[in-house]
Design an enzyme around this catalytic site. Sequence first.
Site, PDB file in Angstrom:
ATOM      1  N   GLY A  22       2.645  57.796  41.657  1.00  0.00           N
ATOM      2  CA  GLY A  22       1.213  57.697  41.868  1.00  0.00           C
ATOM      3  C   GLY A  22       0.735  56.297  41.591  1.00  0.00           C
ATOM      4  O   GLY A  22       1.472  55.322  41.714  1.00  0.00           O
ATOM      5  N   ARG A  23      -0.506  56.186  41.138  1.00  0.00           N
ATOM      6  CA  ARG A  23      -1.141  54.884  40.976  1.00  0.00           C
ATOM      7  C   ARG A  23      -0.485  54.052  39.884  1.00  0.00           C
ATOM      8  O   ARG A  23      -0.458  52.825  39.970  1.00  0.00           O
ATOM      9  CB  ARG A  23      -2.631  55.060  40.691  1.00  0.00           C
ATOM     10  CG  ARG A  23      -2.921  55.790  39.415  1.00  0.00           C
ATOM     11  CD  ARG A  23      -4.372  56.215  39.275  1.00  0.00           C
ATOM     12  NE  ARG A  23      -4.613  56.727  37.930  1.00  0.00           N
ATOM     13  CZ  ARG A  23      -5.035  56.000  36.926  1.00  0.00           C
ATOM     14  NH1 ARG A  23      -5.282  54.714  37.097  1.00  0.00           N
ATOM     15  NH2 ARG A  23      -5.204  56.519  35.739  1.00  0.00           N
ATOM     16  N   ILE A  24       0.074  54.687  38.840  1.00  0.00           N
ATOM     17  CA  ILE A  24       0.746  53.947  37.766  1.00  0.00           C
ATOM     18  C   ILE A  24       2.229  53.791  38.068  1.00  0.00           C
ATOM     19  O   ILE A  24       2.805  52.718  37.907  1.00  0.00           O
ATOM     20  CB  ILE A  24       0.529  54.624  36.410  1.00  0.00           C
ATOM     21  CG1 ILE A  24      -0.966  54.699  36.089  1.00  0.00           C
ATOM     22  CG2 ILE A  24       1.274  53.887  35.305  1.00  0.00           C
ATOM     23  CD1 ILE A  24      -1.300  55.460  34.822  1.00  0.00           C
ATOM     24  N   ARG A  65       6.929  64.702  44.129  1.00  0.00           N
ATOM     25  CA  ARG A  65       6.633  65.693  45.154  1.00  0.00           C
ATOM     26  C   ARG A  65       6.799  65.053  46.532  1.00  0.00           C
ATOM     27  O   ARG A  65       6.857  63.827  46.655  1.00  0.00           O
ATOM     28  CB  ARG A  65       5.222  66.238  44.970  1.00  0.00           C
ATOM     29  CG  ARG A  65       4.140  65.187  45.010  1.00  0.00           C
ATOM     30  CD  ARG A  65       2.789  65.787  44.707  1.00  0.00           C
ATOM     31  NE  ARG A  65       1.748  64.759  44.715  1.00  0.00           N
ATOM     32  CZ  ARG A  65       0.467  65.021  44.537  1.00  0.00           C
ATOM     33  NH1 ARG A  65       0.066  66.262  44.325  1.00  0.00           N
ATOM     34  NH2 ARG A  65      -0.418  64.033  44.567  1.00  0.00           N
ATOM     35  N   THR A 102       4.682  57.531  28.929  1.00  0.00           N
ATOM     36  CA  THR A 102       3.335  57.042  28.608  1.00  0.00           C
ATOM     37  C   THR A 102       2.287  57.893  29.304  1.00  0.00           C
ATOM     38  O   THR A 102       1.120  57.496  29.388  1.00  0.00           O
ATOM     39  CB  THR A 102       3.176  55.567  29.029  1.00  0.00           C
ATOM     40  OG1 THR A 102       3.454  55.451  30.435  1.00  0.00           O
ATOM     41  CG2 THR A 102       4.107  54.658  28.247  1.00  0.00           C
ATOM     42  N   ARG A 149       1.924  62.093  29.497  1.00  0.00           N
ATOM     43  CA  ARG A 149       1.509  63.179  28.616  1.00  0.00           C
ATOM     44  C   ARG A 149       2.749  63.830  28.027  1.00  0.00           C
ATOM     45  O   ARG A 149       3.741  64.053  28.732  1.00  0.00           O
ATOM     46  CB  ARG A 149       0.676  64.235  29.366  1.00  0.00           C
ATOM     47  CG  ARG A 149      -0.687  63.760  29.855  1.00  0.00           C
ATOM     48  CD  ARG A 149      -1.622  63.424  28.706  1.00  0.00           C
ATOM     49  NE  ARG A 149      -2.967  63.057  29.165  1.00  0.00           N
ATOM     50  CZ  ARG A 149      -3.340  61.854  29.525  1.00  0.00           C
ATOM     51  NH1 ARG A 149      -2.452  60.856  29.498  1.00  0.00           N
ATOM     52  NH2 ARG A 149      -4.578  61.610  29.908  1.00  0.00           N
ATOM     53  N   GLU A 200      -2.249  65.302  19.191  1.00  0.00           N
ATOM     54  CA  GLU A 200      -2.849  63.983  18.963  1.00  0.00           C
ATOM     55  C   GLU A 200      -4.236  64.143  18.342  1.00  0.00           C
ATOM     56  O   GLU A 200      -4.942  65.109  18.654  1.00  0.00           O
ATOM     57  CB  GLU A 200      -2.953  63.222  20.284  1.00  0.00           C
ATOM     58  CG  GLU A 200      -1.600  62.857  20.881  1.00  0.00           C
ATOM     59  CD  GLU A 200      -1.723  61.975  22.113  1.00  0.00           C
ATOM     60  OE1 GLU A 200      -2.848  61.569  22.478  1.00  0.00           O
ATOM     61  OE2 GLU A 200      -0.681  61.684  22.731  1.00  0.00           O
ATOM     62  N   HIS A 260      -0.592  56.258  21.582  1.00  0.00           N
ATOM     63  CA  HIS A 260      -1.348  56.513  22.810  1.00  0.00           C
ATOM     64  C   HIS A 260      -2.311  55.354  23.113  1.00  0.00           C
ATOM     65  O   HIS A 260      -3.529  55.539  23.215  1.00  0.00           O
ATOM     66  CB  HIS A 260      -2.128  57.830  22.727  1.00  0.00           C
ATOM     67  CG  HIS A 260      -2.431  58.392  24.089  1.00  0.00           C
ATOM     68  ND1 HIS A 260      -2.697  59.713  24.309  1.00  0.00           N
ATOM     69  CD2 HIS A 260      -2.502  57.789  25.318  1.00  0.00           C
ATOM     70  CE1 HIS A 260      -2.931  59.920  25.604  1.00  0.00           C
ATOM     71  NE2 HIS A 260      -2.804  58.768  26.227  1.00  0.00           N
TER      72      HIS A 260
END
Length: 330
Positions: free
Chosen positions: A153-155, A175, A234, A236, A265, A285
């Site tokens: 994805g974006r990261i 996916r 980084t 979840r 957390e 985090h």
Amino acid sequence: MKISILDDYHDTLRTLPCFRKLQGHDVKIWNDHVQDVDTLSERLKDTEALVLIRERTQIRAPLIDRLDKLKLISQRSVFPHIDIDACTRRGVIVSSSQHADTPSYAAAELTWGLVLAAMRQIPQQMAALCAGKWQIGVGSSLRGKTLGIYGYGRIGAVVAGYGKAFGMDVTVWARDTSRARAQADGYAIARAKEVFFEECDVISLHMRLVESTRGIVRAADLARMKPSALLVNTSRAALIEEGALVAALQKGRPGRAAVDVYEVEPLLDANHPLLHMDNVVCTPHIGYVSRDEYEIQFADIFDQIIAYEAGNPINVVNPEVLKYAAQRGS
């Protein structure tokens, strides 16, 4: 409008340029972390708009049912910490921009920092040096090794670019639509999930936490990794089957981990096993915690409040509440 902001640990938000968007409103900022329902209900009893910083505080029905003046929750990203049904029942709009088109360079940079720190044993070497020791081990370089991006994805796409810049062979598992996008960007696609875990030297997780991805990395997947491999998370903690990472590290597959996220957390238990493993690098985090990233995120969050005040709420994740409001007004 009375606005409350929770969990601004370092009182950062009022120093951001975007904070001026809330000028004229009655804003209360809390810098500590509280989860007790009685304490929160007292703090938030007059709140009309509640600003959340990611998933730092759980907003569940027992709290929502006591906040009679609450009309809006404004935040960014996913919302597993919010009881959406309870909000809808109580007439509370939840606005949350999903920012699919804005890469989080802060999170990507932190990911790469953890990769370098873990592969070269930077925290361990520094701790040894501070203790009067010199060179406690031999690290591993990255060039020529295989970087696995799980979730493109974006990261993940940004981290893949960092790997390429460091001379790594980048392989993706995700996916179908994400695999197609990664292939179009010139990256290799693993033949199967099992092969992905077996062949990669570094695997970095980059997926949103939704029901379909919860526990998507199983103990059996980790057991396939090389004893020399590194797992980086980084995203979840709940992407990994509960308890599986600690058990896998104890067994030596993978041989290393670098994590920025935890099952509970904030992590305040100094005896947590990950904090006492020589083959693990841990951070609290901080992937998205930079002034630049905060400015991007909270500009969106504050815009959602402004839109609500103007009678045109945006990024509403529980649109049913709008229908209920219209019915009540008719």
